[in-house]
Design a protein around this motif. Structure first.
Motif, mmCIF file in Angstrom:
data_model
loop_
_atom_site.group_PDB
_atom_site.id
_atom_site.type_symbol
_atom_site.label_atom_id
_atom_site.label_comp_id
_atom_site.label_asym_id
_atom_site.label_seq_id
_atom_site.Cartn_x
_atom_site.Cartn_y
_atom_site.Cartn_z
ATOM 1 N N PHE A 69 39.092 41.828 38.151
ATOM 2 C CA PHE A 69 40.005 40.755 37.790
ATOM 3 C C PHE A 69 41.327 40.870 38.542
ATOM 4 O O PHE A 69 41.871 39.881 39.017
ATOM 5 C CB PHE A 69 40.230 40.729 36.281
ATOM 6 C CG PHE A 69 38.965 40.459 35.529
ATOM 7 C CD1 PHE A 69 38.309 39.250 35.681
ATOM 8 C CD2 PHE A 69 38.419 41.409 34.696
ATOM 9 C CE1 PHE A 69 37.128 38.986 35.015
ATOM 10 C CE2 PHE A 69 37.241 41.160 34.024
ATOM 11 C CZ PHE A 69 36.592 39.948 34.180
ATOM 12 N N TRP A 70 41.832 42.068 38.681
ATOM 13 C CA TRP A 70 43.094 42.271 39.367
ATOM 14 C C TRP A 70 43.004 41.835 40.823
ATOM 15 O O TRP A 70 43.920 41.194 41.341
ATOM 16 C CB TRP A 70 43.494 43.749 39.281
ATOM 17 C CG TRP A 70 44.639 44.070 40.181
ATOM 18 C CD1 TRP A 70 45.955 43.884 39.926
ATOM 19 C CD2 TRP A 70 44.560 44.595 41.514
ATOM 20 N NE1 TRP A 70 46.706 44.274 41.008
ATOM 21 C CE2 TRP A 70 45.870 44.705 41.997
ATOM 22 C CE3 TRP A 70 43.504 44.977 42.329
ATOM 23 C CZ2 TRP A 70 46.144 45.190 43.264
ATOM 24 C CZ3 TRP A 70 43.778 45.454 43.592
ATOM 25 C CH2 TRP A 70 45.090 45.561 44.044
ATOM 26 N N ALA A 71 41.916 42.162 41.485
ATOM 27 C CA ALA A 71 41.812 41.908 42.920
ATOM 28 C C ALA A 71 41.840 40.416 43.243
ATOM 29 O O ALA A 71 42.526 39.998 44.182
ATOM 30 C CB ALA A 71 40.551 42.553 43.473
ATOM 31 N N ALA A 72 41.104 39.617 42.489
ATOM 32 C CA ALA A 72 41.105 38.173 42.756
ATOM 33 C C ALA A 72 42.492 37.589 42.525
ATOM 34 O O ALA A 72 42.975 36.763 43.315
ATOM 35 C CB ALA A 72 40.072 37.473 41.877
ATOM 36 N N MET A 73 43.152 38.008 41.463
ATOM 37 C CA MET A 73 44.506 37.503 41.192
ATOM 38 C C MET A 73 45.491 37.995 42.249
ATOM 39 O O MET A 73 46.346 37.250 42.707
ATOM 40 C CB MET A 73 44.956 37.939 39.802
ATOM 41 C CG MET A 73 44.182 37.257 38.695
ATOM 42 S SD MET A 73 44.805 37.597 37.040
ATOM 43 C CE MET A 73 44.781 39.360 36.978
ATOM 44 N N PHE A 74 45.375 39.259 42.662
ATOM 45 C CA PHE A 74 46.258 39.826 43.665
ATOM 46 C C PHE A 74 46.141 39.075 44.988
ATOM 47 O O PHE A 74 47.148 38.730 45.606
ATOM 48 C CB PHE A 74 45.931 41.316 43.864
ATOM 49 C CG PHE A 74 46.694 41.961 44.980
ATOM 50 C CD1 PHE A 74 48.005 42.351 44.794
ATOM 51 C CD2 PHE A 74 46.094 42.179 46.213
ATOM 52 C CE1 PHE A 74 48.712 42.958 45.820
ATOM 53 C CE2 PHE A 74 46.786 42.778 47.238
ATOM 54 C CZ PHE A 74 48.102 43.164 47.046
ATOM 55 N N GLY A 75 44.894 38.819 45.407
ATOM 56 C CA GLY A 75 44.685 38.104 46.665
ATOM 57 C C GLY A 75 45.279 36.713 46.631
ATOM 58 O O GLY A 75 45.938 36.285 47.578
ATOM 59 N N ALA A 76 45.065 36.004 45.537
ATOM 60 C CA ALA A 76 45.615 34.651 45.427
ATOM 61 C C ALA A 76 47.141 34.694 45.436
ATOM 62 O O ALA A 76 47.797 33.889 46.099
ATOM 63 C CB ALA A 76 45.103 33.984 44.150
ATOM 64 N N LYS A 77 47.717 35.634 44.721
ATOM 65 C CA LYS A 77 49.176 35.735 44.639
ATOM 66 C C LYS A 77 49.780 36.072 46.004
ATOM 67 O O LYS A 77 50.828 35.539 46.371
ATOM 68 C CB LYS A 77 49.536 36.811 43.601
ATOM 69 C CG LYS A 77 50.939 36.695 43.097
ATOM 70 C CD LYS A 77 51.074 35.453 42.233
ATOM 71 C CE LYS A 77 52.415 35.432 41.571
ATOM 72 N NZ LYS A 77 52.759 34.089 41.142
ATOM 73 N N LYS A 78 49.134 36.961 46.769
ATOM 74 C CA LYS A 78 49.648 37.343 48.098
ATOM 75 C C LYS A 78 49.645 36.167 49.070
ATOM 76 O O LYS A 78 50.385 36.165 50.039
ATOM 77 C CB LYS A 78 48.820 38.494 48.683
ATOM 78 C CG LYS A 78 49.222 39.837 48.160
ATOM 79 C CD LYS A 78 50.619 40.161 48.623
ATOM 80 C CE LYS A 78 51.040 41.529 48.171
ATOM 81 N NZ LYS A 78 52.419 41.818 48.438
ATOM 82 N N PHE A 79 48.807 35.172 48.831
ATOM 83 C CA PHE A 79 48.746 34.008 49.701
ATOM 84 C C PHE A 79 49.590 32.859 49.167
ATOM 85 O O PHE A 79 49.393 31.709 49.523
ATOM 86 C CB PHE A 79 47.290 33.568 49.901
ATOM 87 C CG PHE A 79 46.575 34.341 50.968
ATOM 88 C CD1 PHE A 79 46.206 33.728 52.147
ATOM 89 C CD2 PHE A 79 46.282 35.682 50.802
ATOM 90 C CE1 PHE A 79 45.550 34.436 53.138
ATOM 91 C CE2 PHE A 79 45.633 36.400 51.782
ATOM 92 C CZ PHE A 79 45.264 35.779 52.957
ATOM 93 N N GLY A 80 50.516 33.179 48.272
ATOM 94 C CA GLY A 80 51.462 32.180 47.791
ATOM 95 C C GLY A 80 50.931 31.236 46.735
ATOM 96 O O GLY A 80 51.421 30.117 46.613
ATOM 97 N N ALA A 81 49.968 31.664 46.003
ATOM 98 C CA ALA A 81 49.378 30.797 44.984
ATOM 99 C C ALA A 81 50.300 30.687 43.771
ATOM 100 O O ALA A 81 51.055 31.599 43.458
ATOM 101 C CB ALA A 81 48.023 31.353 44.555
ATOM 102 N N SER A 82 50.183 29.557 43.096
ATOM 103 C CA SER A 82 50.944 29.363 41.866
ATOM 104 C C SER A 82 50.277 30.124 40.724
ATOM 105 O O SER A 82 49.173 30.651 40.873
ATOM 106 C CB SER A 82 50.981 27.868 41.529
ATOM 107 O OG SER A 82 49.671 27.423 41.200
ATOM 108 N N LYS A 83 50.949 30.146 39.566
ATOM 109 C CA LYS A 83 50.356 30.804 38.399
ATOM 110 C C LYS A 83 49.055 30.126 37.991
ATOM 111 O O LYS A 83 48.109 30.788 37.574
ATOM 112 C CB LYS A 83 51.336 30.815 37.224
ATOM 113 C CG LYS A 83 52.458 31.799 37.411
ATOM 114 C CD LYS A 83 53.346 31.861 36.187
ATOM 115 C CE LYS A 83 54.454 32.880 36.441
ATOM 116 N NZ LYS A 83 55.314 33.059 35.301
#
Length: 161
Positions: A69-83
């Motif tokens: 779960f952490w990895a998918a959220m981390f990847g999205a966040k690093k690419f500037g994704a919103s909450k």
């Protein structure tokens, strides 16, 4: 002696299935590995592998779930994704578990894209968030495999050295 051999055969089968489960959806990889290692230790009455080793192996097993779960959220966040995209990636990862290998691969991507589109309506940014979630998924898979081999390594070192 024969009963110990039966325990070891069962353990090796479970560990083998667990290693396959790290790649194949539907098989709980780390729990199967843990169960196999536990059976091997139990077959020898925990003489070589004791409580602390079992506790460490259990902790690593639990950690593999958090990594997903952490990895998918981390990847999205690093690419500037919103909450919303991060939440979408998480929901997509969970939903993807029920849809087999394509769901596991594309679930976080689709979830992040939908979440980002609902937040901003910007398709290029939504795709970027989806790519980030997919990269995070690949990172998570690599971390799960590393944790699984660490589990086996800890057991082997404790048991045979």
């Amino acid at each position: 002696m024969e009963s110990v051999l039966a325990y070891w055969i069962a353990a090796l089968v479970l560990v083998g299935l667990g290693l396959a489960g790290l790649i194949l959806p539907g098989l709980p990889g780390a729990p199967l590995i843990f169960a196999g290692l536990m059976i091997a230790a139990w077959g020898e009455s925990f003489v070589y592998v004791g409580l602390w080793t079992i506790v460490v192996l259990a902790g690593l097993t639990l950690l593999t779930y958090g990594v997903d779960f952490w990895a998918a959220m981390f990847g999205a966040k690093k690419f500037g994704a919103s909450k919303r995209a991060v939440i979408g990636a998480l929901l997509g990862a969970v939903a993807g578990l029920f849809l087999g290998l394509p769901g596991v691969i594309f679930g976080p991507f689709i979830g992040a894209v939908i979440g980002e589109l609902s937040a901003q309506g910007n398709l290029p940014q939504a795709v970027r968030a989806g790519v980030g979630a997919t990269i995070g998924l690949a990172l998570g898979a690599a971390l799960k495999i590393a944790l699984a081999f660490a589990m086996v390594g800890i057991f082997v070192v404790t048991r045979f050295l």
